[in-house]
Design a protein around this motif. Structure first.
Motif, PDB file in Angstrom:
ATOM      1  N   THR A  83      -8.684  -1.592   0.047  1.00 45.37           N
ATOM      2  CA  THR A  83      -8.792  -0.236   0.588  1.00 45.37           C
ATOM      3  C   THR A  83      -7.552   0.585   0.245  1.00 45.37           C
ATOM      4  O   THR A  83      -6.464   0.326   0.778  1.00 45.37           O
ATOM      5  N   PRO A  84      -7.689   1.584  -0.622  1.00 50.94           N
ATOM      6  CA  PRO A  84      -6.574   2.510  -0.852  1.00 50.94           C
ATOM      7  C   PRO A  84      -6.612   3.668   0.153  1.00 50.94           C
ATOM      8  O   PRO A  84      -7.688   4.113   0.570  1.00 50.94           O
ATOM      9  N   LEU A  85      -5.433   4.124   0.506  1.00 50.57           N
ATOM     10  CA  LEU A  85      -5.269   5.297   1.356  1.00 50.57           C
ATOM     11  C   LEU A  85      -4.650   6.431   0.544  1.00 50.57           C
ATOM     12  O   LEU A  85      -4.238   6.243  -0.601  1.00 50.57           O
TER      13      LEU A  85
ATOM     14  N   PHE B 245     -19.173  -4.018  -2.957  1.00 48.07           N
ATOM     15  CA  PHE B 245     -19.926  -2.887  -2.417  1.00 48.07           C
ATOM     16  C   PHE B 245     -19.019  -2.125  -1.459  1.00 48.07           C
ATOM     17  O   PHE B 245     -18.197  -2.699  -0.754  1.00 48.07           O
ATOM     18  N   ALA B 246     -19.146  -0.814  -1.483  1.00 49.06           N
ATOM     19  CA  ALA B 246     -18.259   0.056  -0.713  1.00 49.06           C
ATOM     20  C   ALA B 246     -18.846   0.347   0.665  1.00 49.06           C
ATOM     21  O   ALA B 246     -20.069   0.354   0.848  1.00 49.06           O
ATOM     22  N   LEU B 247     -17.959   0.626   1.625  1.00 47.82           N
ATOM     23  CA  LEU B 247     -18.381   1.004   2.974  1.00 47.82           C
ATOM     24  C   LEU B 247     -18.336   2.515   3.151  1.00 47.82           C
ATOM     25  O   LEU B 247     -18.220   3.025   4.275  1.00 47.82           O
ATOM     26  N   CYS B 248     -18.405   3.232   2.032  1.00 44.13           N
ATOM     27  CA  CYS B 248     -18.513   4.684   2.013  1.00 44.13           C
ATOM     28  C   CYS B 248     -18.987   5.058   0.621  1.00 44.13           C
ATOM     29  O   CYS B 248     -19.032   4.208  -0.271  1.00 44.13           O
ATOM     30  N   ASP B 249     -19.332   6.306   0.398  1.00 43.87           N
ATOM     31  CA  ASP B 249     -19.613   6.764  -0.958  1.00 43.87           C
ATOM     32  C   ASP B 249     -18.289   6.863  -1.716  1.00 43.87           C
ATOM     33  O   ASP B 249     -17.269   7.299  -1.170  1.00 43.87           O
TER      34      ASP B 249
ATOM     35  N   ASP C 225     -14.932  10.750  -7.384  1.00 45.68           N
ATOM     36  CA  ASP C 225     -13.728  10.892  -8.208  1.00 45.68           C
ATOM     37  C   ASP C 225     -12.457  11.032  -7.388  1.00 45.68           C
ATOM     38  O   ASP C 225     -11.362  10.789  -7.906  1.00 45.68           O
ATOM     39  N   ASP C 226     -12.584  11.434  -6.131  1.00 48.46           N
ATOM     40  CA  ASP C 226     -11.405  11.748  -5.332  1.00 48.46           C
ATOM     41  C   ASP C 226     -10.887  10.592  -4.493  1.00 48.46           C
ATOM     42  O   ASP C 226      -9.712  10.594  -4.109  1.00 48.46           O
ATOM     43  N   ASN C 227     -11.737   9.619  -4.146  1.00 53.47           N
ATOM     44  CA  ASN C 227     -11.272   8.620  -3.171  1.00 53.47           C
ATOM     45  C   ASN C 227     -11.042   7.229  -3.763  1.00 53.47           C
ATOM     46  O   ASN C 227     -11.039   6.240  -3.041  1.00 53.47           O
TER      47      ASN C 227
ATOM     48  N   ASP D 147      -8.152  12.070   2.782  1.00 53.73           N
ATOM     49  CA  ASP D 147      -7.545  11.636   4.048  1.00 53.73           C
ATOM     50  C   ASP D 147      -8.264  10.447   4.671  1.00 53.73           C
ATOM     51  O   ASP D 147      -7.841   9.967   5.731  1.00 53.73           O
ATOM     52  N   GLU D 148      -9.331   9.969   4.037  1.00 53.37           N
ATOM     53  CA  GLU D 148     -10.113   8.863   4.586  1.00 53.37           C
ATOM     54  C   GLU D 148      -9.917   7.602   3.761  1.00 53.37           C
ATOM     55  O   GLU D 148      -9.848   7.659   2.533  1.00 53.37           O
TER      56      GLU D 148
END
Length: 282
Positions: A120-122, A155-159, A162-164, A219-220
């Motif tokens: 998980t990157p912030l 698999f991701a826990l969000c969409d 390009d930004d996240n 920010d997420e």
């Protein structure tokens, strides 16, 4: 949905429906062997992964508080092992017949499920150096041209956009000498591929392919789950799943086969005191 047809590769159990035919599994395996990965679109229900996200958040916050001065995957990027219990011990995911059919075609019969974790990157994360997740099987030969022996199912826990922090990788480098792959990237001869994924998409990849994480500019958090499957004879001591006794007692025969080389521990010891998988880039 297709009926079960695993050509005798897997024992029967209750998680039996599949989206793809045996011929489609063969095609996925061919694409995987050529490119180092395949993506199954809209494969896991979003509502199931939303429950994973809610259960993940307190674990992630605790890990960040512990490792904030020493992130284990680069600046503002955190690897967190997930406990094999509750929503995370979901046989509809780790016993998924389409995923296992592809895994067995490229990494052999009776694979071992050896990893359940997240990356998980912030905001404030950066590009990782180009790397592979494992060294060659026989590094003394100077060659990486062997069949696949360890796979990551992501698999991701969000969409992921390009930004996240989308995953960036190369095709075909899973069987190349790393120095040659890096030179090819630098010279523009090897293309870079950025994978945006919807929550529910599943990527199956060879961990030898040269790849990198990219910055999360939002920010997420952008949590990406990894289930690791290896050939039946491969053991990497820094990676395992601590299976609580109560979860082991409920496993199907297939679940016990997949988890057979992992430690079974008392429930209160399911989470280790710290992350042992800190050397990750090769």
């Amino acid at each position: 949905m297709k009926e079960c047809d695993l050509r005798g590769l897997l024992p029967a159990n209750r998680h039996c429906t599949m989206r793809y035919t045996a011929a489609e599994h063969d095609a996925f395996a061919r694409d995987f062997n050529r490119d180092s990965l395949v993506v199954l679109k809209n494969h896991i229900p979003r509502e199931k992964l939303a429950r994973w996200r809610r259960a993940f958040q307190p674990l992630f916050e605790a890990q960040v508080a512990k490792d904030k001065d020493d992130p284990n995957r680069g600046a503002q990027r955190f690897y967190v092992t997930l406990p094999f219990q509750g929503v995370f011990a979901d046989p509809e995911i780790y016993e998924d017949r389409d995923i296992l059919s592809i895994v067995e075609r490229v990494a052999g019969p009776e694979p071992v499920l050896c990893q359940l974790a997240s990356d998980t990157p912030l905001k404030g994360s950066d590009y990782q150096p180009w790397h592979a997740d494992t060294p060659p099987l026989f590094p003394e030969t100077g060659s990486n041209d062997t069949p696949s022996f360890q796979l990551a199912v992501n698999f991701a826990l969000c969409d992921v956009n390009d930004d996240n922090g989308p995953f960036e990788t190369t095709h075909g480098t899973h069987r190349m000498n790393k120095a040659e792959a890096l030179k090819g990237i630098a010279d523009g001869l090897i293309a870079q591929h950025r994978y945006k994924m919807q929550m529910g998409d599943v990527m199956i990849r060879d961990v030898r392919a040269v790849h990198r994480g990219t910055p999360n500019k939002t920010d997420e958090p952008r949590p990406m789950v990894v289930l690791g499957y290896s050939r039946r004879w491969l053991h990497r001591p820094e990676v395992n799943i601590r299976v609580p006794q109560s979860s082991w007692d409920k496993l199907s025969p297939l679940g016990r086969q997949l988890l057979r080389y992992n430690p079974v521990v008392p429930d209160e010891q399911v989470l280790a005191s710290g992350e042992s998988y800190r050397v990750f880039a090769y």
